[in-house]
Design a protein around this motif. Structure first.
Motif, PDB file in Angstrom:
ATOM      1  N   ARG A 180      61.162   1.667  37.774  1.00  0.00           N
ATOM      2  CA  ARG A 180      61.019   0.635  36.740  1.00  0.00           C
ATOM      3  C   ARG A 180      59.661  -0.057  36.845  1.00  0.00           C
ATOM      4  NH1 ARG A 180      64.101  -2.203  33.194  1.00  0.00           N
ATOM      5  NH2 ARG A 180      63.560  -4.389  32.814  1.00  0.00           N
ATOM      6  N   THR A 181      59.267  -0.408  38.056  1.00  0.00           N
ATOM      7  CA  THR A 181      57.958  -1.024  38.257  1.00  0.00           C
ATOM      8  C   THR A 181      56.850  -0.070  37.835  1.00  0.00           C
ATOM      9  OG1 THR A 181      58.800  -2.347  40.097  1.00  0.00           O
ATOM     10  CG2 THR A 181      56.417  -2.038  39.982  1.00  0.00           C
ATOM     11  N   GLN A 182      56.973   1.186  38.240  1.00  0.00           N
ATOM     12  CA  GLN A 182      55.970   2.188  37.899  1.00  0.00           C
ATOM     13  C   GLN A 182      55.842   2.349  36.382  1.00  0.00           C
ATOM     14  OE1 GLN A 182      56.897   6.115  39.320  1.00  0.00           O
ATOM     15  NE2 GLN A 182      54.868   6.948  38.850  1.00  0.00           N
ATOM     16  N   PHE A 183      56.982   2.381  35.697  1.00  0.00           N
ATOM     17  CA  PHE A 183      56.960   2.581  34.248  1.00  0.00           C
ATOM     18  C   PHE A 183      56.300   1.412  33.525  1.00  0.00           C
ATOM     19  CE2 PHE A 183      59.239   2.032  30.109  1.00  0.00           C
ATOM     20  CZ  PHE A 183      58.618   3.080  29.443  1.00  0.00           C
ATOM     21  N   PHE A 184      56.772   0.196  33.770  1.00  0.00           N
ATOM     22  CA  PHE A 184      56.281  -0.947  33.003  1.00  0.00           C
ATOM     23  C   PHE A 184      54.844  -1.321  33.370  1.00  0.00           C
ATOM     24  CE2 PHE A 184      60.847  -1.625  32.193  1.00  0.00           C
ATOM     25  CZ  PHE A 184      60.782  -1.726  30.801  1.00  0.00           C
ATOM     26  N   ILE A 194      55.872  10.080  34.321  1.00  0.00           N
ATOM     27  CA  ILE A 194      55.822  11.543  34.258  1.00  0.00           C
ATOM     28  C   ILE A 194      54.380  12.019  34.352  1.00  0.00           C
ATOM     29  CG2 ILE A 194      56.320  13.576  32.851  1.00  0.00           C
ATOM     30  CD1 ILE A 194      58.745  12.136  31.740  1.00  0.00           C
ATOM     31  N   GLY A 195      53.479  11.340  33.670  1.00  0.00           N
ATOM     32  CA  GLY A 195      52.073  11.716  33.723  1.00  0.00           C
ATOM     33  C   GLY A 195      51.514  11.615  35.131  1.00  0.00           C
ATOM     34  N   SER A 247      70.028  13.589  24.915  1.00  0.00           N
ATOM     35  CA  SER A 247      70.178  13.136  26.291  1.00  0.00           C
ATOM     36  C   SER A 247      69.368  11.874  26.562  1.00  0.00           C
ATOM     37  CB  SER A 247      69.750  14.243  27.275  1.00  0.00           C
ATOM     38  OG  SER A 247      69.819  13.791  28.607  1.00  0.00           O
ATOM     39  N   ILE A 248      68.067  12.002  26.670  1.00  0.00           N
ATOM     40  CA  ILE A 248      67.212  10.864  27.040  1.00  0.00           C
ATOM     41  C   ILE A 248      67.348   9.728  26.024  1.00  0.00           C
ATOM     42  CG2 ILE A 248      64.860  10.129  27.574  1.00  0.00           C
ATOM     43  CD1 ILE A 248      66.054  12.172  29.547  1.00  0.00           C
ATOM     44  N   TYR A 276      60.868   8.056  30.177  1.00  0.00           N
ATOM     45  CA  TYR A 276      60.439   7.722  28.821  1.00  0.00           C
ATOM     46  C   TYR A 276      58.924   7.791  28.652  1.00  0.00           C
ATOM     47  CZ  TYR A 276      65.271   6.602  28.403  1.00  0.00           C
ATOM     48  OH  TYR A 276      66.640   6.725  28.401  1.00  0.00           O
ATOM     49  N   ILE A 277      58.523   8.453  27.578  1.00  0.00           N
ATOM     50  CA  ILE A 277      57.116   8.582  27.191  1.00  0.00           C
ATOM     51  C   ILE A 277      56.988   7.945  25.812  1.00  0.00           C
ATOM     52  CG2 ILE A 277      55.257  10.181  26.611  1.00  0.00           C
ATOM     53  CD1 ILE A 277      56.602  12.210  28.494  1.00  0.00           C
ATOM     54  N   PRO A 278      56.199   6.893  25.672  1.00  0.00           N
ATOM     55  CA  PRO A 278      56.099   6.202  24.374  1.00  0.00           C
ATOM     56  C   PRO A 278      55.744   7.160  23.237  1.00  0.00           C
ATOM     57  CG  PRO A 278      55.062   4.889  26.078  1.00  0.00           C
ATOM     58  CD  PRO A 278      55.410   6.207  26.709  1.00  0.00           C
TER      59      PRO A 278
END
Length: 337
Positions: free
Chosen positions: A171-175, A185-186, A247-248, A258-260
């Protein structure tokens, strides 16, 4: 009354996938691929990373070694970008002669040591019993194997998450990554490619025989890395491949998935299609309740269309395990061999 899930389901159905594969010939496939490839890298933030880190050369340091009878398990740290140390296990067969195939085995939402057969609790032991000692399976096949810590897990978690023994810092990594145009993912694909850079420069690897396989979140990393790093000859993602919509986008998942804007760009079958003409083995569980098999089959039919247009319909395969969300070695190693 307003229903949030129904709202998004309707929105998904109305949203055009700008880079969806719609061709039938090899020429149409080549045009599609050349246009979609950079768009996907951009959506994941990889273009920014590549530009900002063009000056940087990854380095690795060995920090430990264990004799495991038929193979040696070494512990290393890779500096994949300034200030980012990615721990990884390097498993080397004892009978190492000449150049050998290399397999990358990124893990999912569990602790990194599971993949090398190490457990610290009964729960982790049970995970290994579901074929999750994937790196051990690989080295026993005779392959040089790199089992990396996926960024956001293990020693790459935040201090707070390590102290509280949370599995990940996704969560920290994503936001926080969103603020600078990155995605988990990148960043994870970036790390796999930097590991591959190092392995090709430092180990007796046959550069024509490189594979990647992992389960669940490791399947995510395997699918996207295999699609975007053309040095990988064989990709076998397990218990991830499905549709974003089925799914996602409709079932609870970790933030790191999630990828914007991804569903304005493509479906998961298009991501998988970028692997063509190289080998792609999809592994799924018929009872997997977070990656429903009916959506897996629908998505795989689309991948078959891409491979057919590329002229290599036999280079992709779907294996269905009889159980749920786990790894299925029987669906992986015969294909890799």
């Amino acid at each position: 009354m307003f229903d949030l899930q129904s709202h998004y389901k309707a929105l998904y159905s109305k949203t055009e996938r700008e880079c969806a594969f719609r061709g039938a010939s090899r020429a149409e496939w080549e045009v599609w691929r050349s246009g979609f490839f950079p768009r996907l890298r951009s959506a994941m933030g990889l273009d920014k990373m590549e530009s900002e880190l063009a000056f940087f050369t990854p380095t690795a340091e060995k920090v430990g070694s264990t004799d495991c009878e038929t193979y040696t398990r070494e512990q290393w740290l890779l500096q994949s970008e300034p200030g980012v140390a990615i721990p990884f296990y390097l498993l080397l067969p004892k009978e190492l002669k000449g150049r050998r195939p290399l397999v990358l085995t990124p893990h999912g939402h569990n602790h990194p040591h599971i993949y090398v057969g190490i457990y610290t609790s009964d729960e982790e032991k049970a995970e290994i019993a579901e074929d999750r000692d994937i790196a051990v399976q690989s080295v026993n096949e005779g392959y040089i194997t790199i089992s990396p810590t996926v960024r956001g897990f293990g020693d790459t978690r935040t201090r707070e998450d390590r102290e509280r023994n949370r599995v990940s810092s996704c969560r920290t990594q994503f936001f926080h990554g969103l603020l600078v145009g990155r995605t988990p993912i990148g960043e994870r694909v970036w790390d796999q490619s930097r590991l591959l850079d190092w392995a090709l420069a430092s180990l007796p690897v046959d550069k024509k025989r490189i594979a990647i396989t992992g389960n669940s979140g490791g399947g995510t990393v395997s699918l996207f890395t295999g699609a975007l790093d053309e040095r990988i000859a064989v990709s076998v993602p397990s218990c991830y491949f499905c549709t974003f919509e089925g799914s996602i986008g409709s079932i609870y998942h970790c933030d790191c998935n999630y990828i914007p804007g991804i569903m304005r760009l493509c479906e998961m079958s298009d991501v998988a299609g970028l692997t063509a003409p190289r080998k792609l083995g999809i592994v799924a569980g018929v009872k997997d309740d977070i990656f429903p098999i009916e959506h897996v089959r629908t998505s795989f039919a689309k991948v078959k269309e891409v491979y057919g247009a590329a002229g290599v319909p036999g280079n992709c395969r779907l294996y269905e395990g009889e159980g749920g969300h786990r790894y299925y070695r029987a669906g992986v190693w015969p294909f890799v061999r």
